[in-house]
Design a protein around this motif. Structure first.
Motif, PDB file in Angstrom:
ATOM      1  N   THR A  54       0.842  -1.185   0.000  1.00 52.55           N
ATOM      2  CA  THR A  54       0.000   0.000   0.000  1.00 52.55           C
ATOM      3  C   THR A  54       0.881   1.239   0.000  1.00 52.55           C
ATOM      4  O   THR A  54       1.778   1.369   0.824  1.00 52.55           O
ATOM      5  N   VAL A  55       0.614   2.123  -0.938  1.00 51.87           N
ATOM      6  CA  VAL A  55       1.283   3.416  -0.999  1.00 51.87           C
ATOM      7  C   VAL A  55       0.258   4.442  -0.538  1.00 51.87           C
ATOM      8  O   VAL A  55      -0.905   4.390  -0.942  1.00 51.87           O
ATOM      9  N   PHE A  56       0.685   5.356   0.324  1.00 48.86           N
ATOM     10  CA  PHE A  56      -0.257   6.361   0.809  1.00 48.86           C
ATOM     11  C   PHE A  56       0.398   7.726   0.864  1.00 48.86           C
ATOM     12  O   PHE A  56       1.616   7.852   0.933  1.00 48.86           O
ATOM     13  N   THR A  57      -0.455   8.740   0.793  1.00 52.46           N
ATOM     14  CA  THR A  57       0.018  10.117   0.819  1.00 52.46           C
ATOM     15  C   THR A  57      -1.095  11.038   1.276  1.00 52.46           C
ATOM     16  O   THR A  57      -2.258  10.646   1.341  1.00 52.46           O
ATOM     17  N   ASN A  58      -0.713  12.258   1.557  1.00 50.00           N
ATOM     18  CA  ASN A  58      -1.647  13.290   1.985  1.00 50.00           C
ATOM     19  C   ASN A  58      -1.802  14.309   0.861  1.00 50.00           C
ATOM     20  O   ASN A  58      -0.811  14.761   0.294  1.00 50.00           O
TER      21      ASN A  58
ATOM     22  N   MET B 156      -6.306  11.829   3.001  1.00 52.05           N
ATOM     23  CA  MET B 156      -5.273  10.797   2.890  1.00 52.05           C
ATOM     24  C   MET B 156      -5.724   9.834   1.801  1.00 52.05           C
ATOM     25  O   MET B 156      -6.877   9.405   1.786  1.00 52.05           O
ATOM     26  N   LEU B 157      -4.810   9.496   0.902  1.00 46.64           N
ATOM     27  CA  LEU B 157      -5.106   8.561  -0.179  1.00 46.64           C
ATOM     28  C   LEU B 157      -4.278   7.305   0.011  1.00 46.64           C
ATOM     29  O   LEU B 157      -3.084   7.388   0.323  1.00 46.64           O
ATOM     30  N   PHE B 158      -4.906   6.152  -0.188  1.00 46.06           N
ATOM     31  CA  PHE B 158      -4.251   4.855  -0.048  1.00 46.06           C
ATOM     32  C   PHE B 158      -4.512   4.048  -1.313  1.00 46.06           C
ATOM     33  O   PHE B 158      -5.662   3.855  -1.692  1.00 46.06           O
TER      34      PHE B 158
ATOM     35  N   VAL C 246       0.900   5.207 -10.459  1.00 42.96           N
ATOM     36  CA  VAL C 246      -0.556   5.274 -10.611  1.00 42.96           C
ATOM     37  C   VAL C 246      -1.117   6.446  -9.805  1.00 42.96           C
ATOM     38  O   VAL C 246      -2.103   7.068 -10.200  1.00 42.96           O
ATOM     39  N   PHE C 247      -0.462   6.758  -8.698  1.00 40.50           N
ATOM     40  CA  PHE C 247      -0.921   7.856  -7.842  1.00 40.50           C
ATOM     41  C   PHE C 247      -0.907   9.211  -8.552  1.00 40.50           C
ATOM     42  O   PHE C 247      -1.771  10.047  -8.307  1.00 40.50           O
ATOM     43  N   PHE C 248       0.069   9.445  -9.408  1.00 39.97           N
ATOM     44  CA  PHE C 248       0.203  10.768 -10.021  1.00 39.97           C
ATOM     45  C   PHE C 248      -1.047  11.215 -10.772  1.00 39.97           C
ATOM     46  O   PHE C 248      -1.541  12.319 -10.529  1.00 39.97           O
ATOM     47  N   PRO C 249      -1.613  10.419 -11.687  1.00 45.21           N
ATOM     48  CA  PRO C 249      -2.836  10.894 -12.353  1.00 45.21           C
ATOM     49  C   PRO C 249      -4.032  10.988 -11.403  1.00 45.21           C
ATOM     50  O   PRO C 249      -4.904  11.840 -11.592  1.00 45.21           O
ATOM     51  N   ILE C 250      -4.060  10.147 -10.370  1.00 45.52           N
ATOM     52  CA  ILE C 250      -5.155  10.227  -9.396  1.00 45.52           C
ATOM     53  C   ILE C 250      -5.066  11.552  -8.636  1.00 45.52           C
ATOM     54  O   ILE C 250      -6.063  12.260  -8.470  1.00 45.52           O
ATOM     55  N   ILE C 251      -3.868  11.899  -8.196  1.00 41.17           N
ATOM     56  CA  ILE C 251      -3.673  13.151  -7.460  1.00 41.17           C
ATOM     57  C   ILE C 251      -3.944  14.356  -8.360  1.00 41.17           C
ATOM     58  O   ILE C 251      -4.608  15.314  -7.948  1.00 41.17           O
TER      59      ILE C 251
ATOM     60  N   ASP D 194      -4.898   2.551 -16.963  1.00 40.16           N
ATOM     61  CA  ASP D 194      -5.321   2.787 -18.339  1.00 40.16           C
ATOM     62  C   ASP D 194      -4.819   4.145 -18.828  1.00 40.16           C
ATOM     63  O   ASP D 194      -3.917   4.212 -19.635  1.00 40.16           O
ATOM     64  N   GLN D 195      -5.373   5.224 -18.336  1.00 40.63           N
ATOM     65  CA  GLN D 195      -4.993   6.573 -18.767  1.00 40.63           C
ATOM     66  C   GLN D 195      -4.141   7.247 -17.699  1.00 40.63           C
ATOM     67  O   GLN D 195      -4.413   7.107 -16.513  1.00 40.63           O
ATOM     68  N   VAL D 196      -3.137   8.013 -18.132  1.00 48.49           N
ATOM     69  CA  VAL D 196      -2.297   8.714 -17.164  1.00 48.49           C
ATOM     70  C   VAL D 196      -2.228  10.218 -17.404  1.00 48.49           C
ATOM     71  O   VAL D 196      -1.847  10.962 -16.512  1.00 48.49           O
ATOM     72  N   GLN D 197      -2.595  10.676 -18.584  1.00 43.19           N
ATOM     73  CA  GLN D 197      -2.507  12.102 -18.881  1.00 43.19           C
ATOM     74  C   GLN D 197      -3.821  12.784 -18.538  1.00 43.19           C
ATOM     75  O   GLN D 197      -4.887  12.379 -19.001  1.00 43.19           O
ATOM     76  N   LEU D 198      -3.722  13.850 -17.742  1.00 40.79           N
ATOM     77  CA  LEU D 198      -4.909  14.542 -17.252  1.00 40.79           C
ATOM     78  C   LEU D 198      -5.808  15.011 -18.391  1.00 40.79           C
ATOM     79  O   LEU D 198      -7.028  14.879 -18.309  1.00 40.79           O
ATOM     80  N   GLU D 199      -5.239  15.517 -19.450  1.00 43.66           N
ATOM     81  CA  GLU D 199      -6.046  16.005 -20.572  1.00 43.66           C
ATOM     82  C   GLU D 199      -6.887  14.881 -21.182  1.00 43.66           C
ATOM     83  O   GLU D 199      -8.074  15.062 -21.466  1.00 43.66           O
ATOM     84  N   SER D 200      -6.299  13.716 -21.360  1.00 45.69           N
ATOM     85  CA  SER D 200      -7.047  12.566 -21.889  1.00 45.69           C
ATOM     86  C   SER D 200      -8.137  12.136 -20.921  1.00 45.69           C
ATOM     87  O   SER D 200      -9.259  11.823 -21.323  1.00 45.69           O
ATOM     88  N   ILE D 201      -7.801  12.124 -19.646  1.00 39.73           N
ATOM     89  CA  ILE D 201      -8.769  11.734 -18.616  1.00 39.73           C
ATOM     90  C   ILE D 201      -9.955  12.694 -18.637  1.00 39.73           C
ATOM     91  O   ILE D 201     -11.116  12.269 -18.607  1.00 39.73           O
ATOM     92  N   GLN D 202      -9.677  13.986 -18.715  1.00 36.32           N
ATOM     93  CA  GLN D 202     -10.745  14.985 -18.764  1.00 36.32           C
ATOM     94  C   GLN D 202     -11.611  14.797 -20.005  1.00 36.32           C
ATOM     95  O   GLN D 202     -12.841  14.848 -19.927  1.00 36.32           O
TER      96      GLN D 202
END
Length: 154
Positions: A61-65, A70-72, A87-92, A130-138
Motif C-alpha cells: 500500500t502506498v499512501f500520501t496526503n 489521505m489517499l491509499f 498510478v498515484f500521479f494521475p489520481i492526485i 489505463d490513462q495517465v494524462q490529465l487532458e485525456s482523462i478529462q
C-alpha cells in the motif's frame, strides 16, 4: 493488479473507497481498520504528497496526503511500490483538478465525487492502469458525462 483506492479524512474516516477485487464487506471493513492501525503514526510524514509505503496481508500500500485527505492505493502481484506511486500521479492530478476552485478539502471532495469517479474510471480499468494524462482523462470523462442516460423499457 490494483486492489483498492481508499480516501480518508485526517481522522481516518473513509470518505471514498473503490475495490477492484472481489472482497466482501466484512473483509473490506477489516482491511480498512488494519490499514488505519498500521499507517496512522506515519501520516504526519506524508505531508506535501510524499509517498509512503507499507506492506501487510500480502498487499503493498502506498499512501500520501493531499490537502485535507489521505489517499491509499493498494496493489498485489505485479504492482510494487514504484508502480503504485506512478498510478498515484494521475489520481492526485485529477483530485486537484476537480477541487481546484475551493481546494482539496473533505467537503469539496464529497461534492465532487461523481466527477472524481468518472476520472478514476478512466485512470484505472478493472484494476489495471489505463490513462495517465490529465487532458485525456478529462476528455474521456466529459464524453461519458455528456452521454444521455438510456432507460430500458421494461
Amino acid at each position: 493488479m490494483i486492489n483498492s483506492l481508499l480516501i480518508t479524512n485526517n481522522n481516518g474516516n473513509i470518505v471514498f473507497s473503490k475495490y477492484y477485487s472481489n472482497i466482501n464487506d466484512e473483509k473490506q471493513s477489516e482491511y480498512e481498520k488494519l490499514l488505519y492501525q498500521f499507517t496512522k503514526d506515519e501520516w504526519v510524514n506524508s505531508k506535501n504528497e510524499k509517498h509512503l509505503v507499507t506492506e501487510f496481508s500480502g498487499y503493498i500500500t502506498v499512501f500520501t496526503n493531499v490537502g485535507d485527505l489521505m489517499l491509499f492505493l493498494c496493489g498485489s502481484e505485479e504492482m510494487d511500490e514504484l508502480a503504485l506511486s506512478d498510478v498515484f500521479f494521475p489520481i492526485i492530478e485529477s483530485l486537484k483538478d476537480i477541487c481546484k476552485k475551493k481546494g482539496v478539502t473533505e467537503q469539496n471532495f464529497i461534492e465532487q465525487i461523481p466527477k472524481f469517479i468518472l476520472y478514476l474510471d478512466e485512470i484505472i480499468q478493472r484494476g489495471h492502469l489505463d490513462q495517465v494524462q490529465l487532458e485525456s482523462i478529462q476528455n474521456y470523462s466529459s464524453l461519458k458525462h455528456d452521454q444521455p442516460i438510456k432507460k430500458d423499457n421494461v
